[in-house]
Design an enzyme around this catalytic site. Structure first.
Site, mmCIF file in Angstrom:
data_model
loop_
_atom_site.group_PDB
_atom_site.id
_atom_site.type_symbol
_atom_site.label_atom_id
_atom_site.label_comp_id
_atom_site.label_asym_id
_atom_site.label_seq_id
_atom_site.Cartn_x
_atom_site.Cartn_y
_atom_site.Cartn_z
ATOM 1 N N GLU A 118 0.798 -1.225 0.000
ATOM 2 C CA GLU A 118 0.000 0.000 0.000
ATOM 3 C C GLU A 118 0.833 1.279 0.000
ATOM 4 O OE1 GLU A 118 -3.281 0.413 -0.348
ATOM 5 O OE2 GLU A 118 -3.411 -1.738 -0.660
ATOM 6 N N SER A 381 -59.064 -22.843 1.742
ATOM 7 C CA SER A 381 -60.072 -23.089 2.772
ATOM 8 C C SER A 381 -59.706 -22.517 4.127
ATOM 9 C CB SER A 381 -60.319 -24.597 2.899
ATOM 10 O OG SER A 381 -60.935 -25.091 1.719
#
Length: 737
Positions: A118, A381
């Site tokens: 980095e 139902s």
């Protein structure tokens, strides 16, 4: 001779200065040098001003930057810890932080890997790397107009400044602020402090911030035990956490870790032999637990925080109603009993509406669509719950005889699943065996609007039509709403509102929300709730819901739609109400899918575990009917007869009654006396408002539905009192609702 040249040249120089246009400011060599000197002075002055301005900005920024200890405490975003009903934290959302590691605790290989990949010159620049900036500038010029972003310029200090104080937007103003803050950080903190902050705050993907969280997330152990190979994998994540995640793309992560190792060799942190000895491919990843079904619950419950508390960024602890044991049982039941290629959903509510388990599908990772709260499907139902409650409220009793026979209503002729008609049967039997023709006749008699009104009362918010077929469940509903309706029946007709959050606090224990006690609203009289519970219990004991039996009292109802597209079972036992739905997302037919099979079995498998530690509770099915339903004749409206055959009013006073006409001798009923009415059905209906009074107040109608029995008159003792009118019976045709 030299003098002559000089003397002779002097006038030329003079004359040229006058008229040839080659003097100062003329653009000649000497003029150019003058302008260059001026530009240099101006540039130097501007640079000096810029340096002063930057120094002032850096000084101000350094003063505003929090201390090292304060930065250690501040999270990079809001975290939410979700607690189960027993207090266990079962989910953490937002940034995930491991233990804060000092630089001394952090393995050197992790420090070196991060610096190498980095910011190789981290130890030497003042927060901004001129070499990196130059490289980035060249890249920007070479790729001008292509839309590609500037690369390779951010130092570790700049990344830290961006992570803590700024956004990730790619703008020049943000980049300038980032540089100012980086210089300020370098001014205020040492290199070791900056690296320690960076390693504990940088984002590594998977919700993990800091190397310890990343190590635990991907390798299952603390970063203090990190090897060179693991350090290479983790360091490679910073550039693109989602792209190089080892759990998302193992090959990409492996390739990136190789780049990190090569960079470490090039930077002199490790030897080539050490790099060759590292084997990133052999790194053991932590067992992936995946997103379990509890995420269906949190996806439903957590958005409600916006309505419960004020918006904020501080860490929260959310305490919920979820029972982890019940949730595991619900997940297992849905996964085990749902047919292949079919989805399933389950919601389980405690008696006050607390959601104890919620499963929105067979696999959250494969599909996070929550079918328990979002899907709208036909209940079949199971909808008859509202039909029969409306019938009971209208005056039907569970033992009333009805006839199963062909029926046509507005051109619609329902059929039974058996394809046969069974003739006379009780209302209880019709419900237990889910006889469609009976439900249709009931809906037609009491009014389809009455059924819709009952469903609305019990919390159905989806659109409801009043077509005759609605009695068989043609309206679409949500699983959680239907479950809440059945829970209200279990609560003896008192409304139930499902909820999932009981308390919200900050991380330091400050109370932000506490669910208030809610008593609920009475939706139907308790005798209606007792009657429908009787029917529901019979449906499980002897009817279509027999597969839902669990060795203790259960009341419930199956539901199956046309062509077996949806299967339902909803029921309750020991204070716990559970709804199960199964079907395909594309609503295609599923062979053999019926509510009394897989859904009822899943209900039973779950409920056996869910209620195992709860006391057995018998149902209250003793129906205490109101006065107007207690007796078959209308004497009940006026009180019980006295021993001598007389009748009394509500205050116990005797009532003088006229003698009954002797129809055998051809007598005709006399006109009503001036001091009291004739006790017939017409007069009762007039007094109770069921029909308007006759114009002349004359005798009984030609065909009175029922004539009161009139015993022998007793001697008059007092003027006729005002009689107590019976409660008005609900209109049979649903009018007025």
């Amino acid at each position: 001779m030299r003098r002559e040249r000089q003397s002779s040249s002097a006038p030329k120089s003079s004359s040229s200065g006058k008229g040839s246009g080659k003097g100062p400011g003329s653009g000649g060599p000497s003029g150019l040098r003058l302008w260059l000197r001026r530009l240099f002075r101006w540039g130097l002055a501007l640079a000096l001003v810029g340096v002063v301005a930057v120094a002032v900005a850096v000084g101000i920024a350094a003063q505003r930057i929090p201390s090292f200890e304060e930065l250690k405490k501040s999270p990079a975003g809001q975290t939410i810890r979700v607690h189960a009903a027993d207090g266990t934290v079962f989910l953490s959302l937002g940034p995930n932080y491991g233990r804060w590691l000092t630089l001394r605790e952090t393995p050197q290989v992790m420090q070196d890997a991060m610096v190498a990949v980095e910011d190789r010159r981290f130890r030497y620049h003042p927060g901004v790397d001129p070499v990196g900036m130059t490289r980035a500038a060249v890249f920007a010029v070479e790729h001008y107009g292509t839309g590609r972003r500037m690369q390779g310029a951010s130092t570790i200090t700049q990344q830290l400044a961006r992570n803590i104080f700024l956004s990730n937007s790619y703008t020049w103003s943000r980049k300038l602020r980032e540089m100012i803050l980086s210089l300020a950080l370098e001014w205020k903190f040492s290199k070791d402090e900056i690296l320690e902050l960076y390693l504990n705050k940088v984002y590594f993907g998977g919700g993990s911030y800091g190397i310890d969280a990343a190590s635990r997330r991907f390798f299952g152990h603390s970063a203090t035990q990190m090897s060179l190979s693991e350090a290479a994998v983790v360091a490679g994540l910073v550039k693109a956490p989602s792209r190089y995640s080892p759990t998302a793309d193992a090959q990409a992560a492996l390739g990136r870790s190789g780049v990190v190792l090569e960079t470490m060799v090039d930077a002199g942190f490790i030897t080539q032999a050490q790099a060759d000895g590292a084997k990133p491919a052999d790194v053991q990843l932590a067992q992936e637990t995946g997103q379990n079904s509890a995420r269906y619950f949190t996806d439903w419950a957590l958005p409600q925080l916006d309505m419960l508390i004020d918006e904020g960024t501080e860490a929260l602890d959310v305490y919920t109603t979820l029972d982890l044991g019940m949730q595991r049982a619900a997940t297992a039941a849905i996964q085990a009993d749902t047919p292949k290629g079919v989805q399933g959903a389950l919601v389980s509510l405690d008696r006050d509406g607390a959601v104890r388990a919620m499963v929105g599908g067979t696999d959250y990772v494969a599909s996070n669509y929550n079918r328990a709260t979002q899907a709208m499907r036909q209940p079949g139902s199971a909808w008859k719950l509202f039909v029969y409650m409306a019938a009971l409220e209208a005056g039907y009793k569970v033992d009333d005889q009805v006839v199963d026979e062909p029926v046509t209503i507005n051109g619609w002729s329902p059929k039974n699943s058996s394809g046969r008609f069974a003739g006379p049967m009780s209302l209880r039997t019709a419900f237990a065996y889910s006889v469609n023709t009976i439900a249709a006749k009931l809906g037609n008699e009491i009014g389809f609007s009455s059924v819709a009104n009952m469903a609305r009362r019990f919390g159905i918010t989806t659109p409801i039509n009043t077509h005759p077929s609605m009695v068989l469940g043609s309206a679409e509903v949500r699983v959680i709403d239907m479950t809440a309706a059945f829970a209200a029946v279990s609560r003896k007709g008192v409304s139930v509102q499902p909820y999932g959050i009981t308390k919200v606090t900050t991380a330091d224990g400050r109370l932000l929300y506490q669910k208030p006690a809610e008593r609920g609203q009475v939706l139907v009289d308790n005798w209606v709730a007792a009657g429908i519970t009787d029917l529901l219990q019979t449906a499980v004991a002897t009817g279509t819901g027999r597969a839902a039996q669990i060795g203790r009292p259960v009341a419930g109802k199956t539901g199956t739609t046309s062509s077996n597209k949806d299967g339902w079972f909803l029921g309750f036992s020991s204070g716990l109400t559970t709804g199960v739905w199964m079907g395909r997302d594309d609503a295609k037919a599923v062979g053999g899918l019926q509510g009394g099979r897989a859904p009822a079995k899943a209900f039973a498998d779950y409920m056996r575990i869910a209620v195992a530690r709860r006391p057995v509770e018998p149902f209250d099915t003793e129906v205490k009917l109101p006065e107007w339903q207690l007796e078959g004749d209308d004497e009940a409206y006026f009180g019980a007869p006295e021993e001598n055959g007389g009748m009394v009013d509500e205050n116990g006073m005797p009532i003088e009654l006229p003698a009954a006409p002797d129809t055998a001798q051809g007598d005709v009923a006399p006109p009503p006396p001036a001091d009291g009415p004739v006790l017939n059905q017409q007069w009762i209906e007039e007094q109770t408002g069921r029909r308007p009074p006759a114009d002349n107040g004359a005798a009984a109608p030609k065909a009175a539905p029922q004539q009161l029995r009139t015993p022998a008159p007793a001697p008059p003792k007092a003027p006729p009192p005002v009689l107590k009118a019976p409660p008005a019976r609900a209109p049979a045709n649903g009018e007025g609702n």
